[in-house]
Design a protein around this motif. Structure first.
Motif, PDB file in Angstrom:
ATOM      1  N   GLY A 135     -43.998  16.470  26.948  1.00 46.19           N
ATOM      2  CA  GLY A 135     -43.357  17.359  25.956  1.00 46.19           C
ATOM      3  C   GLY A 135     -42.228  17.952  26.047  1.00 46.19           C
ATOM      4  O   GLY A 135     -41.739  19.026  25.390  1.00 46.19           O
ATOM      5  N   SER A 136     -41.341  17.519  26.854  1.00 45.64           N
ATOM      6  CA  SER A 136     -39.980  18.155  27.009  1.00 45.64           C
ATOM      7  C   SER A 136     -39.103  16.815  26.953  1.00 45.64           C
ATOM      8  O   SER A 136     -39.152  15.824  27.510  1.00 45.64           O
ATOM      9  N   LEU A 137     -37.954  16.842  25.959  1.00 52.02           N
ATOM     10  CA  LEU A 137     -37.089  15.753  25.961  1.00 52.02           C
ATOM     11  C   LEU A 137     -35.584  16.257  26.630  1.00 52.02           C
ATOM     12  O   LEU A 137     -35.287  17.409  26.438  1.00 52.02           O
ATOM     13  N   LEU A 142     -32.355  20.189  28.264  1.00 53.26           N
ATOM     14  CA  LEU A 142     -33.793  19.985  28.187  1.00 53.26           C
ATOM     15  C   LEU A 142     -34.320  20.902  27.083  1.00 53.26           C
ATOM     16  O   LEU A 142     -33.788  21.981  26.675  1.00 53.26           O
ATOM     17  N   VAL A 143     -35.196  19.964  26.129  1.00 53.99           N
ATOM     18  CA  VAL A 143     -35.640  20.460  24.654  1.00 53.99           C
ATOM     19  C   VAL A 143     -37.114  20.575  25.014  1.00 53.99           C
ATOM     20  O   VAL A 143     -37.652  19.642  25.241  1.00 53.99           O
ATOM     21  N   LYS A 190     -32.961  11.161  25.290  1.00 53.74           N
ATOM     22  CA  LYS A 190     -33.053   9.955  26.144  1.00 53.74           C
ATOM     23  C   LYS A 190     -34.361   9.469  26.118  1.00 53.74           C
ATOM     24  O   LYS A 190     -35.334  10.341  26.177  1.00 53.74           O
ATOM     25  N   ASP A 191     -34.492   8.269  26.380  1.00 53.13           N
ATOM     26  CA  ASP A 191     -35.891   7.424  26.463  1.00 53.13           C
ATOM     27  C   ASP A 191     -36.441   7.539  27.898  1.00 53.13           C
ATOM     28  O   ASP A 191     -35.935   6.894  28.673  1.00 53.13           O
ATOM     29  N   SER A 192     -37.441   8.397  28.340  1.00 57.85           N
ATOM     30  CA  SER A 192     -38.035   8.709  29.327  1.00 57.85           C
ATOM     31  C   SER A 192     -39.278   8.959  29.319  1.00 57.85           C
ATOM     32  O   SER A 192     -40.000   9.890  28.497  1.00 57.85           O
ATOM     33  N   TYR A 193     -40.210   8.057  29.703  1.00 55.77           N
ATOM     34  CA  TYR A 193     -41.728   8.160  29.716  1.00 55.77           C
ATOM     35  C   TYR A 193     -42.052   9.871  30.294  1.00 55.77           C
ATOM     36  O   TYR A 193     -43.001  10.224  29.764  1.00 55.77           O
ATOM     37  N   SER A 194     -41.538   9.955  31.538  1.00 47.62           N
ATOM     38  CA  SER A 194     -41.771  11.246  32.155  1.00 47.62           C
ATOM     39  C   SER A 194     -41.866  12.416  30.965  1.00 47.62           C
ATOM     40  O   SER A 194     -42.438  13.427  30.954  1.00 47.62           O
ATOM     41  N   ASN A 195     -40.587  12.149  30.379  1.00 43.84           N
ATOM     42  CA  ASN A 195     -40.335  13.530  29.490  1.00 43.84           C
ATOM     43  C   ASN A 195     -41.260  13.335  28.221  1.00 43.84           C
ATOM     44  O   ASN A 195     -41.688  14.407  27.988  1.00 43.84           O
TER      45      ASN A 195
END
Length: 148
Positions: free
Chosen positions: A70-72, A80-81, A61-66
């Protein structure tokens, strides 16, 4: 005679158990800068973050906060990766990650000078791989496809 045969069998066993090849590793050096203004141009992106993920073929998922932490999150199951490797840019905008096993990775960089991130798939297949990312002045939170 028995001792000779046993010694020979033990030697063959030890030779067969030895590692034939070690895991090859390389390093990644990323140079980061951001566009400051028309008068001063680009500046080193001090303290920008660089992350590497082994799951290069996974949809995230595109998310600036992730991307900035360093977690996507995976699109399929919202899992959560966390990154497998990370580095922080120095005063010259250079971030170095060492001891990376050869293979493909998702490279994610998060600018400190601007609130943007960028990502691309890379392959580590040599002692040193270099990348350069200049964050421009386009959309905040996404570099809108600006090139590396």
């Amino acid at each position: 005679m028995k001792k000779t045969i046993i010694a020979f069998i033990c030697a063959l066993f030890l030779i067969g158990c030895s590692k034939d090849s070690e895991v090859k590793t390389g390093s990644l050096e990323v140079t980061l800068s951001y566009y400051y203004n028309a008068y001063q141009g680009y500046k080193p992106d001090v303290d920008a973050k660089v992350y590497l993920f082994k799951g290069y073929d996974v949809k995230y998922k595109d998310s600036y906060s992730n991307y900035a932490t360093g977690s996507l999150r995976t699109e399929s199951d919202d899992k959560l990766v966390f990154n497998d490797f990370k580095a922080v840019a120095d005063v010259n905008g250079k971030a170095v990650v060492g001891n990376i096993p050869y293979g493909k990775y998702l490279l994610v960089v998060s600018s400190k000078g601007r609130f943007v991130y960028s990502k691309k798939v890379i392959e580590i297949n040599s002692d040193l791989k270099t990348e350069t990312k200049n964050f421009g002045y386009k959309d905040e939170f996404d570099d809108d496809g600006e090139s590396w």
